[in-house]
Design a protein around this motif. Structure first.
Motif, mmCIF file in Angstrom:
data_model
loop_
_atom_site.group_PDB
_atom_site.id
_atom_site.type_symbol
_atom_site.label_atom_id
_atom_site.label_comp_id
_atom_site.label_asym_id
_atom_site.label_seq_id
_atom_site.Cartn_x
_atom_site.Cartn_y
_atom_site.Cartn_z
ATOM 1 N N ASP A 257 3.573 16.125 -12.685
ATOM 2 C CA ASP A 257 4.591 16.304 -11.653
ATOM 3 C C ASP A 257 5.595 15.154 -11.613
ATOM 4 O OD1 ASP A 257 3.628 18.731 -10.775
ATOM 5 O OD2 ASP A 257 2.286 17.836 -9.304
ATOM 6 N N GLU A 258 5.124 13.920 -11.891
ATOM 7 C CA GLU A 258 6.024 12.778 -11.809
ATOM 8 C C GLU A 258 6.812 12.537 -13.099
ATOM 9 O OE1 GLU A 258 2.046 11.661 -13.170
ATOM 10 O OE2 GLU A 258 2.658 12.539 -11.290
ATOM 11 N N THR A 259 6.463 13.220 -14.170
ATOM 12 C CA THR A 259 7.177 13.072 -15.434
ATOM 13 C C THR A 259 8.535 13.772 -15.332
ATOM 14 O OG1 THR A 259 5.060 13.088 -16.593
ATOM 15 C CG2 THR A 259 7.027 13.439 -17.920
ATOM 16 N N GLN A 260 9.565 13.062 -15.764
ATOM 17 C CA GLN A 260 10.918 13.617 -15.724
ATOM 18 C C GLN A 260 11.271 14.217 -17.085
ATOM 19 O OE1 GLN A 260 12.947 13.711 -12.915
ATOM 20 N NE2 GLN A 260 11.031 13.095 -11.973
ATOM 21 N N THR B 166 8.549 23.231 -12.446
ATOM 22 C CA THR B 166 8.455 23.551 -11.018
ATOM 23 C C THR B 166 7.345 24.540 -10.704
ATOM 24 O OG1 THR B 166 10.173 25.217 -11.303
ATOM 25 C CG2 THR B 166 10.875 23.032 -10.541
ATOM 26 N N ASN C 123 2.045 24.146 -10.658
ATOM 27 C CA ASN C 123 0.920 24.299 -9.725
ATOM 28 C C ASN C 123 0.543 25.761 -9.534
ATOM 29 O OD1 ASN C 123 0.625 21.546 -9.345
ATOM 30 N ND2 ASN C 123 2.135 21.499 -7.693
ATOM 31 N N THR D 198 2.411 11.255 -21.946
ATOM 32 C CA THR D 198 1.811 11.759 -20.719
ATOM 33 C C THR D 198 0.425 12.325 -21.018
ATOM 34 O OG1 THR D 198 3.989 12.344 -19.855
ATOM 35 C CG2 THR D 198 2.106 13.403 -18.805
ATOM 36 N N GLU E 145 -2.223 22.134 -18.054
ATOM 37 C CA GLU E 145 -0.817 21.756 -18.239
ATOM 38 C C GLU E 145 -0.344 22.078 -19.645
ATOM 39 O OE1 GLU E 145 -0.475 18.084 -15.033
ATOM 40 O OE2 GLU E 145 -1.241 17.674 -17.052
#
Length: 177
Positions: A2-5, A12, A15, A165, A171
């Motif tokens: 989620d925090e990876t850009q 989005t 989850n 990551t 994922e």
């Protein structure tokens, strides 16, 4: 994740996707085995990918013929197997190489060695590219040549972010969907 850009990859819905994946997926994935036809120098599944990818591109070869060619050394005319051999070699190279801009360039050279002229291999195209249907309608238009370098930079940045990551198996399957 989620925090990876990312610049291209949409995360989005990750989850929501996790909620739909069975928790036993890790064990099922670990149970996968390579085909008994595979040996050190030959992968049945790589051959399947190469043949069916080539067939999508209009090459006319059957899986049975290509497996006999790769595994048993059955000789066909070079024009019957060469482009698929090149794709197989590019897949094998990619499988053994770090994923980055340089190795993608090398894979492109391998992949196009019997398709493009030498000066076009491993370089960005400068002309427009599109795919047409059998009746001549444009079905797909590729990225404009003027935008290609910037779009590839985004891809390479996303690849670098993914490599750095730690992903869960859910994922990974989200990204493969």
């Amino acid at each position: 994740m989620d925090e990876t850009q990312f610049e291209i990859l949409p995360v989005t819905l990750v989850n929501q996707h996790h909620d739909q994946i069975d928790d036993s997926i890790s064990a099922k994935f670990a149970d996968l085995k390579d085909s008994e036809l595979s040996v050190d120098s030959f992968s049945f599944y790589t051959s399947v990918s190469a043949v069916f990818s080539s067939r999508i591109e209009g090459e006319n070869i059957e899986l049975d013929s290509f497996v006999k060619h790769k595994l048993m050394g059955v000789q066909f005319t070079p024009d019957h197997t060469q482009k698929i051999d090149d794709l197989y070699d590019a897949y094998q190279f990619a499988r053994q190489s770090a994923l980055n801009a340089d190795t993608i360039k090398q894979a492109h050279i391998l992949l196009t060695s019997h398709i493009l002229q030498k000066h076009q291999q491993g370089v960005l195209r400068t002309g427009n590219m599109f795919v047409t249907t059998s009746n001549g309608k444009i079905e797909y238009v590729a990225c404009a040549p003027g935008s290609l370098a910037a779009e590839l930079d985004k891809l390479y940045n996303d690849i670098a972010a993914l490599i750095s990551t730690q992903l869960t198996i859910k994922e990974v399957f989200f990204l493969l969907r």
